[in-house]
Design a protein around this motif. Structure first.
Motif, mmCIF file in Angstrom:
data_model
loop_
_atom_site.group_PDB
_atom_site.id
_atom_site.type_symbol
_atom_site.label_atom_id
_atom_site.label_comp_id
_atom_site.label_asym_id
_atom_site.label_seq_id
_atom_site.Cartn_x
_atom_site.Cartn_y
_atom_site.Cartn_z
ATOM 1 N N UNK A 50 0.817 -1.213 0.000
ATOM 2 C CA UNK A 50 0.000 0.000 0.000
ATOM 3 C C UNK A 50 0.851 1.263 0.000
ATOM 4 N N UNK A 51 2.147 1.128 0.336
ATOM 5 C CA UNK A 51 3.074 2.257 0.306
ATOM 6 C C UNK A 51 4.339 1.827 -0.427
ATOM 7 N N UNK A 52 5.097 2.778 -0.978
ATOM 8 C CA UNK A 52 6.328 2.422 -1.688
ATOM 9 C C UNK A 52 7.371 1.807 -0.743
ATOM 10 N N UNK A 53 8.194 0.940 -1.298
ATOM 11 C CA UNK A 53 9.239 0.263 -0.528
ATOM 12 C C UNK A 53 10.179 1.285 0.108
ATOM 13 N N UNK A 54 10.544 2.333 -0.623
ATOM 14 C CA UNK A 54 11.442 3.355 -0.079
ATOM 15 C C UNK A 54 10.866 3.961 1.200
ATOM 16 N N UNK A 55 9.551 4.182 1.195
ATOM 17 C CA UNK A 55 8.922 4.755 2.383
ATOM 18 C C UNK A 55 8.924 3.757 3.543
ATOM 19 N N UNK A 56 8.690 2.484 3.246
ATOM 20 C CA UNK A 56 8.748 1.452 4.283
ATOM 21 C C UNK A 56 10.133 1.400 4.921
ATOM 22 N N UNK A 57 11.158 1.465 4.079
ATOM 23 C CA UNK A 57 12.534 1.428 4.587
ATOM 24 C C UNK A 57 12.818 2.668 5.432
ATOM 25 N N UNK A 58 12.422 3.833 4.929
ATOM 26 C CA UNK A 58 12.665 5.084 5.669
ATOM 27 C C UNK A 58 11.939 5.077 7.010
ATOM 28 N N UNK A 59 10.689 4.586 7.024
ATOM 29 C CA UNK A 59 9.930 4.517 8.282
ATOM 30 C C UNK A 59 10.582 3.557 9.260
#
Length: 199
Positions: A50-59
């Motif tokens: 539901x969210x981009x992988x980059x955002x998951x990693x950053x979070x």
């Protein structure tokens, strides 16, 4: 070559001057932006997110606690109240560190020796430090050069600006109602910001 000892006020002013330079803006501009993602094929597992992988990693990186420094322990309670110049021998032969690592050492100083917000000095009678005092003590204990302290201070000012504080670190530290937990949270957020930028 002997260096003059910085005071917390001087560190605060130097970090603000560095933060306001064009060179610093070029360093930090765009560090948190990623290249636009290309559309994934329908069968790709990324399409299920539901969210981009980059955002998951950053979070995920943002939620990680700062790594504790793998160094010799701090001098004991007596070391906390001694003048920092007596710890100068610890700097001999020590390599420089990144600002995020330097800030992790400053955090350790605040947790082990204590935090204080008045009066704005390097330390109080019990050896507790203000935020700038902890950064200077980390330097004097051999964790980073004077330039590293300035860069760490500039990262902290960048974090304060992102939180809406327009003043310097010292007034933030002295602000009525400020707590040790607030100071540690500021250092944690600054460590995370600097580490994400490779600093």
């Amino acid at each position: 070559m002997p260096t003059t000892a910085l005071t917390p006020d001087e560190l605060d002013a130097q970090a603000a001057r560095l933060h306001d330079t064009d060179a610093w803006r070029q360093i930090v501009t765009g560090w948190d932006l990623t290249a636009p993602a290309t559309p994934a094929p329908a069968a790709d597992w990324r399409a299920l997110l539901s969210v981009p992988v980059d955002r998951l990693i950053a979070d995920t990186v943002r939620t990680l606690p700062p790594t504790a420094p793998q160094e010799r322990p701090l001098p004991g309670r007596i070391g906390a109240i001694l003048p920092d110049r007596l710890h100068a021998w610890r700097r001999v032969g020590r390599p420089d560190v990144r600002p995020s690592v330097h800030l992790a050492h400053a955090r350790l100083i605040l947790t082990e020796w204590g935090w204080q917000n008045t009066p704005y000095r390097l330390r109080n009678i019990r050896g507790a430090r203000c935020v700038c005092g902890a950064m200077l003590t980390a330097h004097r204990l051999g964790h980073g050069s004077a330039e590293t302290v300035d860069r760490a201070g500039a990262w902290m000012i960048a974090e304060l600006r992102s939180q809406g504080w327009t003043g310097l670190i010292g007034p933030w530290n002295r602000y009525p109602g400020r707590t040790a937990e607030d100071a540690l949270a500021l250092i944690d957020a600054t460590i995370s910001r600097a580490a994400r930028a490779g600093q």
